[in-house]
Design a protein around this motif. Structure first.
Motif, short mmCIF file in Angstrom:
data_model
loop_
_atom_site.label_atom_id
_atom_site.label_comp_id
_atom_site.label_asym_id
_atom_site.label_seq_id
_atom_site.Cartn_x
_atom_site.Cartn_y
_atom_site.Cartn_z
N VAL A 1 20.02 57.65 11.18
CA VAL A 1 19.22 59.13 10.57
C VAL A 1 18.50 58.87 9.34
O VAL A 1 19.20 58.48 8.51
N PRO A 2 17.35 59.18 9.36
CA PRO A 2 16.56 59.29 8.30
C PRO A 2 17.31 59.87 7.12
O PRO A 2 17.90 61.14 7.43
N GLU A 3 17.38 59.60 6.08
CA GLU A 3 17.99 59.89 4.83
C GLU A 3 17.40 61.52 4.24
O GLU A 3 18.65 62.16 4.16
N SER A 4 16.59 61.87 4.72
CA SER A 4 15.89 63.29 4.20
C SER A 4 16.79 64.12 5.15
O SER A 4 17.19 65.29 4.66
N GLU B 1 27.37 59.82 4.04
CA GLU B 1 25.97 58.85 3.75
C GLU B 1 26.57 57.48 3.97
O GLU B 1 25.40 56.68 4.53
N ILE B 2 27.78 56.93 3.77
CA ILE B 2 27.92 55.70 4.15
C ILE B 2 28.03 55.30 5.48
O ILE B 2 27.56 54.04 5.66
N GLU B 3 28.44 55.98 6.36
CA GLU B 3 28.60 55.70 7.62
C GLU B 3 26.91 55.56 8.11
O GLU B 3 26.79 54.72 8.78
N ASN B 4 26.13 56.44 7.80
CA ASN B 4 24.65 56.47 7.93
C ASN B 4 24.18 55.00 7.48
O ASN B 4 23.52 54.60 8.28
#
Length: 316
Positions: free
Chosen positions: A191-194, A212-215
């Motif tokens: 998924v895009p960070e934004s 965040e880490i999973e993404n």
């Protein structure tokens, strides 16, 4: 014969991917639309394929932490097994140092003071995780790191179709066709960070870190360019976890639902010394470590999946 088996497994993967082609087109289109509008729900990002947590443990204590410290334990891996490869344990004391696996990326590794309690594998992917750990025992040619990567991919909700060919091959050895199909259900993809930041803006910091880490891990799995060491550096937070439960110490016994007692002494996340006490009041019990998770009392530490594979060759 070995080459023929490899060819057969690779053929299965290709067939599997072909079967999912139509679904893959739909998933790809859906993902592009989701990414384009920059929306993804916090609920979906935070959903854990393995839901086992501290609330699933039994904190009732009726054995002292030092119970058994002066006892000579028998080697668990030398005990008889049944037709399902479970250990059959008579009353007594048993010990085993086996491989264990991190089931929560974005958390701290076990520290010397962390207390761990028994809980069963629970969640949407519980059957998949148990199957991987049980079937791994029959495949000594697979490195522990490969199994850990596969578990991280599942925990991070990575698309199976996006995994590298070697990791797909590992999965095809440990899971049947139906289980392989289920690996593409309930997943997200990168998924895009934004969009991630927008979805988790009001979440507690610890949960934000895990999401965040999973993404990031999903992105790494999809690129196929990262080493195990890079995954490990991302998944395992440095230092000790914040103390959220100081009452449960290292070496605390858990009362298993089947009436025996078990405790865990992790050494990092990749190996755990397990001790079992079967009281004289029980005729015998069945034990298989693949059904168990060692759950930390400090919730910022890693849940550790267990298995029946010894770290070293089992002997007297």
């Amino acid at each position: 014969m070995k080459n023929q088996k490899v060819i057969t497994l690779l053929s299965l993967i290709i067939l599997f991917q072909g079967t999912l082609h139509a679904q893959g087109i739909f998933d790809s289109a859906k993902e592009k639309v989701t990414n384009a509008i920059g929306k993804v729900s916090y609920k979906k990002l935070s959903k854990d394929p393995v839901s086992t947590n501290f609330e699933d443990t039994n904190t009732t204590v009726d054995l002292d932490d030092n119970f058994g410290d002066e006892i000579t334990f028998s080697a668990l891996c030398l005990q008889p097994r049944d037709t399902d490869n479970n250990y059959k344990l008579a009353p007594g004391y048993y010990e085993f140092e086996g491989m264990s696996f991190c089931l929560k990326a974005g958390t701290h590794g076990p520290s010397e003071g962390d207390g761990y309690l028994f809980a069963p594998v629970l969640g949407k992917k519980e059957a998949i995780v148990i199957a991987i750990l049980k079937n791994y025992e029959a495949h000594p040619e697979i490195a522990q790191q490969e199994v850990q990567l596969l578990l991280w991919a599942i925990i991070a909700k990575t698309k199976f179709s996006k995994l590298s060919t070697p990791l797909k091959l590992t999965a095809s050895k440990l899971l049947n066709a139906e289980q392989l199909l289920s690996l593409n259900k309930g997943i997200i993809g990168f998924v895009p960070e934004s969009a991630v930041q927008k979805a988790i803006s009001h979440a507690p910091p610890a949960i934000q870190t895990v999401i965040e880490i999973e993404n990031k891990m999903r992105g790494m799995f999809e690129s196929g360019l990262s080493t195990y060491e890079e995954f490990e550096a991302l998944a395992i937070l440095g230092g000790a976890a914040p103390v959220t439960n100081s009452e449960i110490k290292r070496g605390r016994w858990s009362l298993h639902p089947d009436g025996y007692y078990i405790r865990y002494f992790p050494s990092g996340y990749s190996k755990t010394r397990v001790q079992i006490y079967v009281p004289e009041t029980i005729e015998s019990v069945i034990y298989n470590g693949s059904d168990d998770i060692a759950v930390p009392a400090n919730t910022g530490s890693q849940r550790l999946a267990q298995c029946n594979i010894p770290v070293k060759i089992c002997d007297n």
